[in-house]
Design an enzyme around this catalytic site. Structure first.
Site, PDB file in Angstrom:
ATOM      1  N   ASP A  24     -31.155 106.780  49.267  1.00  0.00           N
ATOM      2  CA  ASP A  24     -32.340 106.703  48.773  1.00  0.00           C
ATOM      3  C   ASP A  24     -32.371 105.604  47.681  1.00  0.00           C
ATOM      4  O   ASP A  24     -31.607 105.741  46.838  1.00  0.00           O
ATOM      5  CB  ASP A  24     -32.798 107.992  47.959  1.00  0.00           C
ATOM      6  CG  ASP A  24     -34.350 108.318  47.516  1.00  0.00           C
ATOM      7  OD1 ASP A  24     -34.730 107.076  47.150  1.00  0.00           O
ATOM      8  OD2 ASP A  24     -34.353 109.486  47.046  1.00  0.00           O
ATOM      9  N   ILE A  25     -33.352 104.807  47.751  1.00  0.00           N
ATOM     10  CA  ILE A  25     -33.426 103.540  46.957  1.00  0.00           C
ATOM     11  C   ILE A  25     -33.620 104.017  45.802  1.00  0.00           C
ATOM     12  O   ILE A  25     -33.336 103.152  44.721  1.00  0.00           O
ATOM     13  CB  ILE A  25     -34.423 102.341  47.488  1.00  0.00           C
ATOM     14  CG1 ILE A  25     -34.148 101.205  47.016  1.00  0.00           C
ATOM     15  CG2 ILE A  25     -35.829 102.651  47.348  1.00  0.00           C
ATOM     16  CD1 ILE A  25     -34.455  99.858  47.623  1.00  0.00           C
ATOM     17  N   ASN A  38     -47.949  97.670  48.868  1.00  0.00           N
ATOM     18  CA  ASN A  38     -49.068  97.072  49.762  1.00  0.00           C
ATOM     19  C   ASN A  38     -49.550  96.380  48.646  1.00  0.00           C
ATOM     20  O   ASN A  38     -49.779  96.218  47.574  1.00  0.00           O
ATOM     21  CB  ASN A  38     -49.612  98.349  50.320  1.00  0.00           C
ATOM     22  CG  ASN A  38     -50.636  99.094  49.388  1.00  0.00           C
ATOM     23  OD1 ASN A  38     -51.188  98.770  48.490  1.00  0.00           O
ATOM     24  ND2 ASN A  38     -50.135 100.651  49.087  1.00  0.00           N
ATOM     25  N   VAL A  47     -41.795 104.474  51.094  1.00  0.00           N
ATOM     26  CA  VAL A  47     -40.609 104.187  50.065  1.00  0.00           C
ATOM     27  C   VAL A  47     -41.573 103.936  48.795  1.00  0.00           C
ATOM     28  O   VAL A  47     -41.253 104.015  47.515  1.00  0.00           O
ATOM     29  CB  VAL A  47     -39.796 103.131  50.335  1.00  0.00           C
ATOM     30  CG1 VAL A  47     -40.614 101.699  50.547  1.00  0.00           C
ATOM     31  CG2 VAL A  47     -38.731 102.988  49.517  1.00  0.00           C
ATOM     32  N   ASP A  48     -42.772 103.287  48.600  1.00  0.00           N
ATOM     33  CA  ASP A  48     -43.737 103.013  47.600  1.00  0.00           C
ATOM     34  C   ASP A  48     -43.767 104.245  46.915  1.00  0.00           C
ATOM     35  O   ASP A  48     -43.653 104.294  45.533  1.00  0.00           O
ATOM     36  CB  ASP A  48     -44.964 102.275  48.173  1.00  0.00           C
ATOM     37  CG  ASP A  48     -45.885 101.551  47.253  1.00  0.00           C
ATOM     38  OD1 ASP A  48     -45.488 101.508  46.036  1.00  0.00           O
ATOM     39  OD2 ASP A  48     -46.788 100.957  47.658  1.00  0.00           O
ATOM     40  N   SER A 137     -41.409  96.677  55.783  1.00  0.00           N
ATOM     41  CA  SER A 137     -42.244  96.592  57.018  1.00  0.00           C
ATOM     42  C   SER A 137     -41.916  97.302  58.313  1.00  0.00           C
ATOM     43  O   SER A 137     -42.627  97.230  59.338  1.00  0.00           O
ATOM     44  CB  SER A 137     -42.507  95.234  57.542  1.00  0.00           C
ATOM     45  OG  SER A 137     -43.217  94.249  56.611  1.00  0.00           O
ATOM     46  N   THR A 138     -40.977  98.300  58.180  1.00  0.00           N
ATOM     47  CA  THR A 138     -40.619  98.957  59.367  1.00  0.00           C
ATOM     48  C   THR A 138     -40.991 100.377  59.196  1.00  0.00           C
ATOM     49  O   THR A 138     -40.665 101.256  60.049  1.00  0.00           O
ATOM     50  CB  THR A 138     -38.903  98.932  59.671  1.00  0.00           C
ATOM     51  OG1 THR A 138     -38.230  99.689  58.515  1.00  0.00           O
ATOM     52  CG2 THR A 138     -38.325  97.643  59.632  1.00  0.00           C
ATOM     53  N   GLY A 139     -41.772 100.782  58.539  1.00  0.00           N
ATOM     54  CA  GLY A 139     -42.525 102.217  58.188  1.00  0.00           C
ATOM     55  C   GLY A 139     -43.768 102.009  58.929  1.00  0.00           C
ATOM     56  O   GLY A 139     -44.072 101.548  59.853  1.00  0.00           O
TER      57      GLY A 139
END
Ligand code: ADP
Length: 228
Positions: A24-25, A38, A47-48, A137-139
């Site tokens: 988890d970042i 975004n 993640v945002d 960008s992969t979500g």
């Protein structure tokens, strides 16, 4: 290459550490974590949302202030990073960057590489030593994780070797990016003229949320290192 645990792999690139971890970042103990933001800079899903929840409401307050006072209310551009404090996170800073939306933005490969490179450049200019990235960008932004992993790791390896493409890293651009990040103009100019490479960055960490993504990034890292 040494494998520390099955889901923690690290390699040495030009004397610096590139590490892949599954996790988890928001829990990373590094100088800065990168947020796959975004264009509104006001939080969102994925993640945002996790970063805003973990950092606390002060993060949104700072993002709103930057939107109004620094960006004049405008959207942040794709691949142009903005740095804030980390508040309740272990990380002292958050670098917010918008990746490309696959299927919509033209040249997503160039934009994704620029997103990683510009974050690394900003971190180097700010004197940071460790930076952790999510898989940008992969979500919700719909990019293929195999494709994205090669671009992400290829760009990071090039940057650590000091051979990153200088596009978007002119002195003026760098000064503007730092100014946007809240540093004074004089300091921004000094920083922009003193670093054009990895600077003091000692560790770059890619934090993959799922085991499946970790495995894809691990395979991509082997391929990137074998090709170079
Ligand atoms: P984007 O809009 O750039 O696609 P998302 O947040 O939708 O961003 O997804 C980017 C990646 O972040 C996805 O691979 C997702 O699994 C991952 N992710 C979501 N939450 C976390 C977290 N807490 N730590 C690390 N990665 C996360």
């Amino acid at each position: 290459m040494p494998e520390v645990r099955c889901n923690d792999m690290q390699v040495n690139v030009a004397g610096r550490t590139l590490r892949l971890v599954q996790g988890d970042i928001t829990e990373q103990d590094v100088d800065a974590i990168v947020n796959a933001a975004n264009k509104t800079l006001l939080g969102g899903s994925g993640v945002d949302g996790a970063i805003h929840r973990a950092a606390g409401p002060e993060l949104l307050t700072e993002c709103k202030r930057i939107r109004q006072e620094v960006l004049g209310g405008a959207y942040v551009q794709t691949a142009q990073p903005v740095m804030t404090n980390g508040y309740r996170l272990k990380a002292r800073h958050v670098i917010h960057v918008v990746g490309p939306i696959c299927g919509i933005d033209p040249n997503p490969d160039r934009l994704l590489a620029a997103a990683y490179r510009n974050c690394l450049q900003l971190a180097a200019e700010a004197g940071l030593k460790s930076v952790a990235f999510p898989s940008i960008s992969t979500g919700a932004f719909g990019c293929d994780v195999r494709w994205a992993s090669r671009i992400a790791l290829g760009t990071i390896v090039d940057f650590l070797r000091g051979s990153g493409d200088a596009a978007g890293a002119s002195e003026k651009d760098a000064a503007e990016r730092i100014e946007r990040a809240g540093m004074g103009e004089a300091k921004a100019r000094d920083a922009a003229t003193s670093h054009h490479g990895p600077g003091g960055i000692a560790e770059v960490r890619m934090v993959l949320f799922t085991r499946a993504d970790y495995d894809v990034y691990a395979e991509a890292l082997r391929a990137v290192l074998a090709e170079s």
